[in-house]
Write a protein that holds these residues in place. Structure first.
Motif, PDB file in Angstrom:
ATOM      1  N   THR A   1       0.839  -1.189   0.000  1.00 49.08           N
ATOM      2  CA  THR A   1       0.000   0.000   0.000  1.00 49.08           C
ATOM      3  C   THR A   1       0.883   1.250   0.000  1.00 49.08           C
ATOM      4  O   THR A   1       2.005   1.221   0.515  1.00 49.08           O
ATOM      5  CB  THR A   1      -0.919   0.028   1.231  1.00 49.08           C
ATOM      6  OG1 THR A   1      -0.111   0.007   2.416  1.00 49.08           O
ATOM      7  CG2 THR A   1      -1.857  -1.175   1.226  1.00 49.08           C
ATOM      8  N   PRO A   2       0.397   2.362  -0.555  1.00 49.09           N
ATOM      9  CA  PRO A   2       1.229   3.570  -0.673  1.00 49.09           C
ATOM     10  C   PRO A   2       1.689   4.162   0.657  1.00 49.09           C
ATOM     11  O   PRO A   2       2.667   4.916   0.684  1.00 49.09           O
ATOM     12  CB  PRO A   2       0.311   4.551  -1.417  1.00 49.09           C
ATOM     13  CG  PRO A   2      -0.644   3.694  -2.165  1.00 49.09           C
ATOM     14  CD  PRO A   2      -0.880   2.499  -1.281  1.00 49.09           C
ATOM     15  N   SER A   3       1.012   3.818   1.745  1.00 55.10           N
ATOM     16  CA  SER A   3       1.383   4.359   3.057  1.00 55.10           C
ATOM     17  C   SER A   3       2.347   3.462   3.826  1.00 55.10           C
ATOM     18  O   SER A   3       2.811   3.836   4.910  1.00 55.10           O
ATOM     19  CB  SER A   3       0.128   4.584   3.910  1.00 55.10           C
ATOM     20  OG  SER A   3      -0.727   5.522   3.310  1.00 55.10           O
ATOM     21  N   TYR A   4       2.661   2.312   3.264  1.00 48.89           N
ATOM     22  CA  TYR A   4       3.475   1.311   3.969  1.00 48.89           C
ATOM     23  C   TYR A   4       4.921   1.770   4.088  1.00 48.89           C
ATOM     24  O   TYR A   4       5.524   2.248   3.125  1.00 48.89           O
ATOM     25  CB  TYR A   4       3.404  -0.012   3.221  1.00 48.89           C
ATOM     26  CG  TYR A   4       4.172  -1.145   3.854  1.00 48.89           C
ATOM     27  CD1 TYR A   4       3.676  -1.815   4.971  1.00 48.89           C
ATOM     28  CD2 TYR A   4       5.394  -1.553   3.325  1.00 48.89           C
ATOM     29  CE1 TYR A   4       4.378  -2.870   5.543  1.00 48.89           C
ATOM     30  CE2 TYR A   4       6.096  -2.613   3.893  1.00 48.89           C
ATOM     31  CZ  TYR A   4       5.590  -3.255   4.999  1.00 48.89           C
ATOM     32  OH  TYR A   4       6.280  -4.289   5.561  1.00 48.89           O
ATOM     33  N   ARG A   5       5.488   1.609   5.287  1.00 54.49           N
ATOM     34  CA  ARG A   5       6.902   1.908   5.529  1.00 54.49           C
ATOM     35  C   ARG A   5       7.581   0.671   6.089  1.00 54.49           C
ATOM     36  O   ARG A   5       6.995  -0.063   6.871  1.00 54.49           O
ATOM     37  CB  ARG A   5       7.085   3.065   6.511  1.00 54.49           C
ATOM     38  CG  ARG A   5       6.545   4.404   6.044  1.00 54.49           C
ATOM     39  CD  ARG A   5       6.945   5.500   7.018  1.00 54.49           C
ATOM     40  NE  ARG A   5       6.438   6.795   6.612  1.00 54.49           N
ATOM     41  CZ  ARG A   5       5.391   7.396   7.172  1.00 54.49           C
ATOM     42  NH1 ARG A   5       4.750   6.820   8.165  1.00 54.49           N
ATOM     43  NH2 ARG A   5       4.999   8.578   6.731  1.00 54.49           N
TER      44      ARG A   5
ATOM     45  N   SER B   1      11.856  -1.046   6.935  1.00 49.95           N
ATOM     46  CA  SER B   1      13.322  -0.947   6.853  1.00 49.95           C
ATOM     47  C   SER B   1      13.857  -1.660   5.622  1.00 49.95           C
ATOM     48  O   SER B   1      15.062  -1.601   5.343  1.00 49.95           O
ATOM     49  CB  SER B   1      13.963  -1.545   8.105  1.00 49.95           C
ATOM     50  OG  SER B   1      13.652  -2.929   8.207  1.00 49.95           O
ATOM     51  N   THR B   2      12.995  -2.322   4.866  1.00 53.07           N
ATOM     52  CA  THR B   2      13.422  -3.048   3.668  1.00 53.07           C
ATOM     53  C   THR B   2      13.151  -2.283   2.375  1.00 53.07           C
ATOM     54  O   THR B   2      13.491  -2.780   1.300  1.00 53.07           O
ATOM     55  CB  THR B   2      12.699  -4.408   3.583  1.00 53.07           C
ATOM     56  OG1 THR B   2      11.277  -4.180   3.448  1.00 53.07           O
ATOM     57  CG2 THR B   2      12.954  -5.257   4.812  1.00 53.07           C
ATOM     58  N   ILE B   3      12.543  -1.092   2.447  1.00 50.45           N
ATOM     59  CA  ILE B   3      12.124  -0.387   1.225  1.00 50.45           C
ATOM     60  C   ILE B   3      12.716   1.010   1.141  1.00 50.45           C
ATOM     61  O   ILE B   3      12.612   1.808   2.084  1.00 50.45           O
ATOM     62  CB  ILE B   3      10.596  -0.282   1.122  1.00 50.45           C
ATOM     63  CG1 ILE B   3       9.933  -1.646   1.274  1.00 50.45           C
ATOM     64  CG2 ILE B   3      10.199   0.333  -0.226  1.00 50.45           C
ATOM     65  CD1 ILE B   3       8.418  -1.597   1.244  1.00 50.45           C
ATOM     66  N   GLY B   4      13.342   1.319  -0.013  1.00 45.45           N
ATOM     67  CA  GLY B   4      13.835   2.652  -0.335  1.00 45.45           C
ATOM     68  C   GLY B   4      13.435   3.006  -1.755  1.00 45.45           C
ATOM     69  O   GLY B   4      12.379   2.602  -2.239  1.00 45.45           O
ATOM     70  N   PHE B   5      14.306   3.735  -2.458  1.00 48.27           N
ATOM     71  CA  PHE B   5      13.966   4.133  -3.829  1.00 48.27           C
ATOM     72  C   PHE B   5      15.174   4.719  -4.537  1.00 48.27           C
ATOM     73  O   PHE B   5      16.202   5.028  -3.927  1.00 48.27           O
ATOM     74  CB  PHE B   5      12.822   5.147  -3.824  1.00 48.27           C
ATOM     75  CG  PHE B   5      13.182   6.522  -3.288  1.00 48.27           C
ATOM     76  CD1 PHE B   5      13.337   7.605  -4.143  1.00 48.27           C
ATOM     77  CD2 PHE B   5      13.350   6.734  -1.923  1.00 48.27           C
ATOM     78  CE1 PHE B   5      13.645   8.872  -3.649  1.00 48.27           C
ATOM     79  CE2 PHE B   5      13.672   7.990  -1.421  1.00 48.27           C
ATOM     80  CZ  PHE B   5      13.809   9.062  -2.293  1.00 48.27           C
TER      81      PHE B   5
END
Length: 252
Positions: free
Chosen positions: A235-239, A241-245
């Motif tokens: 979901t677009p609001s999900y945070r 420690s495994t996700i960046g960009f």
């Protein structure tokens, strides 16, 4: 189809923050997805031709914490609502920024485009991401088919020590891009949806949905989740420690 052999000299330019580099990716075509014979394949990776009609620039590395903080501070009044300058769970200037949602990144990009007039920054589409990751290859990873190949190209469950690592430490692909496999997942611009069965030009994903695409695998991922064709979403609001960009910059 553009291939590594056609890129004899990489065109690399600076970004808006010191240390941020962009490489020019040529127009071309490729087979997106995976063949049914690929080890670890999922059913949502329907093989189909994609045409990328215009060149674009993409960051050579994932956005680092130092770069995120520098831009947040530069545009402090806009980002005050984030209430934190560095959201990352594991801190380090040259580690990838993580624990940022798709919505956080959109806010970041919106202000960047206001301040950096004459340029257009955004997330890569899912097709652009895979095209850039593969750099002309058709193997499971952009360096080969085996897990030992992956270990040279990125940090994943077997070699990460259970955390992120400084960007740009492993082998780059043929187009000069680092960490397209592992370290942190990378947000793409698309809503998640089914692939078409035929050839498409510059696809931008589903017209609507509930989750945004993320690609590349991360420090916690098994090898099969780091494949060039692997698709995932949140979901677009999900945070996490495994996700960046990483950013794309259009050639205007």
């Amino acid at each position: 189809q553009a291939s590594p052999l056609e890129m004899k000299e990489l065109i690399i330019t600076d970004g808006p923050i010191p240390g941020m580099k962009f490489v020019q990716i040529p127009a071309g075509s490729f087979m997106m997805g995976s063949p049914e014979s690929e080890e670890g394949r999922n059913e949502n990776e329907v093989l189909h031709q994609v045409i990328i009609s215009e060149p674009f620039e993409i960051m050579t590395t994932q956005v680092t914490q130092a770069q995120w903080v520098a831009l947040i501070r530069k545009y402090h009044s806009f980002f005050r609502s984030l209430a934190r300058s560095n959201p990352s769970c594991r801190r380090g200037d040259n580690l990838p920024v993580e624990n940022v949602s798709w919505k956080d990144v959109q806010q970041f990009i919106k202000e960047l485009n206001v301040q950096e007039s004459g340029k257009e920054y955004r997330l890569p589409t899912e097709a652009e991401w895979e095209y850039a990751c593969r750099a002309g290859t058709t193997t499971r990873f952009n360096i080969g088919d085996t897990e030992s190949d992956l270990a040279q190209a990125g940090f994943y469950k077997a070699n990460s020590g259970s955390w992120t690592h400084m960007v740009g430490q492993q082998s780059a692909n043929a187009w000069g891009l680092y960490d397209m496999h592992g370290n942190v997942w990378e947000w793409c611009s698309d809503w998640y949806g089914d692939y078409p069965s035929g050839s498409v030009k510059c696809p931008t994903g589903a017209s609507n949905g509930t989750e945004r695409v993320r690609r590349g695998g991360c420090w916690l991922s098994d090898a099969r989740y780091c494949r060039s064709a692997l698709r995932n979403s949140n979901t677009p609001s999900y945070r996490s420690s495994t996700i960046g960009f990483r950013l794309v910059r259009l050639i205007l």
